[in-house]
Design an enzyme around this catalytic site. Sequence first.
Site, PDB file in Angstrom:
ATOM      1  N   ASP A  51       0.819  -1.217   0.000  1.00 37.12           N
ATOM      2  CA  ASP A  51       0.000   0.000   0.000  1.00 37.12           C
ATOM      3  C   ASP A  51       0.851   1.265   0.000  1.00 37.12           C
ATOM      4  OD1 ASP A  51      -2.442  -1.239  -0.117  1.00 37.12           O
ATOM      5  OD2 ASP A  51      -2.906  -1.034   2.013  1.00 37.12           O
ATOM      6  N   ASN A 123      -5.032   8.871   1.282  1.00 42.26           N
ATOM      7  CA  ASN A 123      -5.244   8.180   2.555  1.00 42.26           C
ATOM      8  C   ASN A 123      -5.654   9.140   3.667  1.00 42.26           C
ATOM      9  OD1 ASN A 123      -4.978   5.420   2.217  1.00 42.26           O
ATOM     10  ND2 ASN A 123      -3.366   5.241   3.740  1.00 42.26           N
ATOM     11  N   SER A 168      -6.078   2.742  13.627  1.00 45.30           N
ATOM     12  CA  SER A 168      -5.206   2.433  14.763  1.00 45.30           C
ATOM     13  C   SER A 168      -5.456   3.359  15.947  1.00 45.30           C
ATOM     14  CB  SER A 168      -3.736   2.506  14.341  1.00 45.30           C
ATOM     15  OG  SER A 168      -3.331   3.846  14.138  1.00 45.30           O
TER      16      SER A 168
END
Length: 266
Positions: A51, A123, A168
Site C-alpha cells: 500500500d 489516505n 489504529s
Amino acid sequence: MRSLKNIYFYYPKESVSAERLSQLTQACKDNGFNIVEADNEADVVICIGDDGVYLQGVRHTGFRSDCLYIGISEEDQAGLYEGFLLDDYQEMFDTLKQETFEVQNFPLIDVSINGATPFYCLNEASIRSSIIKTIAIDVYIDDRHFERFRGDGLIVATPTGSAGYNKSTQGAILDPAVPCFQLTELASLNNNHYRTLGSSLILAENKTLRLEVIQDGNDYPIIGLDNEAYSIRNIQHITLTMSGKSIQTIKLPGDTYWDRLKHIFL
C-alpha cells in the site's frame, strides 16, 4: 476512459528484482501493451509493491483521474489497494485486455497549508506535535468554531484511508462509496481545563474543515500527507475539503474492498 494500451510501471528500484521486472515487461509486450517511460503518457499505472508503494505511485504521477491505478504485490504484501498478485500477473493482463471490468473510484481530499496551493491526499493528512509537548488546535467546521483540541495531534482521513492510521487510533472505518471524510484525535487531553469531543467525527463532502494552530511554541508541527512527512515552519492554519476529484482502479468480481478488509484484519 480512453483505450488501455500504454502502461507505466512504478516501483522502488531496490524492492523489485531484475528477474521479476523482466517477467512483467515481457508479459506486457506479449499481451499487446506498450511500456512508456513518461507517466503522463500512460493509460494504466501499475504500482509494484504494498500500500505504501501504491500511495507513492499515485502521488508521483500526480493523482491522475484519466488513467487506471493498479496495485500488484507479493502474497505477504497484499493490502487494500492491491488487486493482483505478482505470482499470477497474467490475470492482471487478461483483465485489462477484456476491458469489461467495473471501475471503482477512490476520493481525494484537498489540504491547503496557510492558504497555499492544495496538496491531494488519498489516505489521510495528519498534524502532530514535533516536540515533547501537546499541540493546541482550534477546529472550525464551515467557519464555525467547534472545539479547541489539545493533545498529540489530529488525523483527517479519506474513506479508504480510514482503515489505516485512522483505524489504529480507534477511528471509524468508512465505505469508500460514501463521499465524506473523518477527523480523529490523537491522545486528546480531557480534564477540567480541556475538553474535546473525544471521538472521531465524520463530515459530509460539502463541509470545510479548518485547523488553526495555537502559537504557543508548537508552531513547527509535523504534517503527514499520506505516507510522506513535511516539516513546515510557522503553520497558521490548515484547510481541508473533499476535492471532488478521485482516482480510478479496477473493481474485481468477488474481490471487493470489504473482502480485502476482511483478509487484512480478520
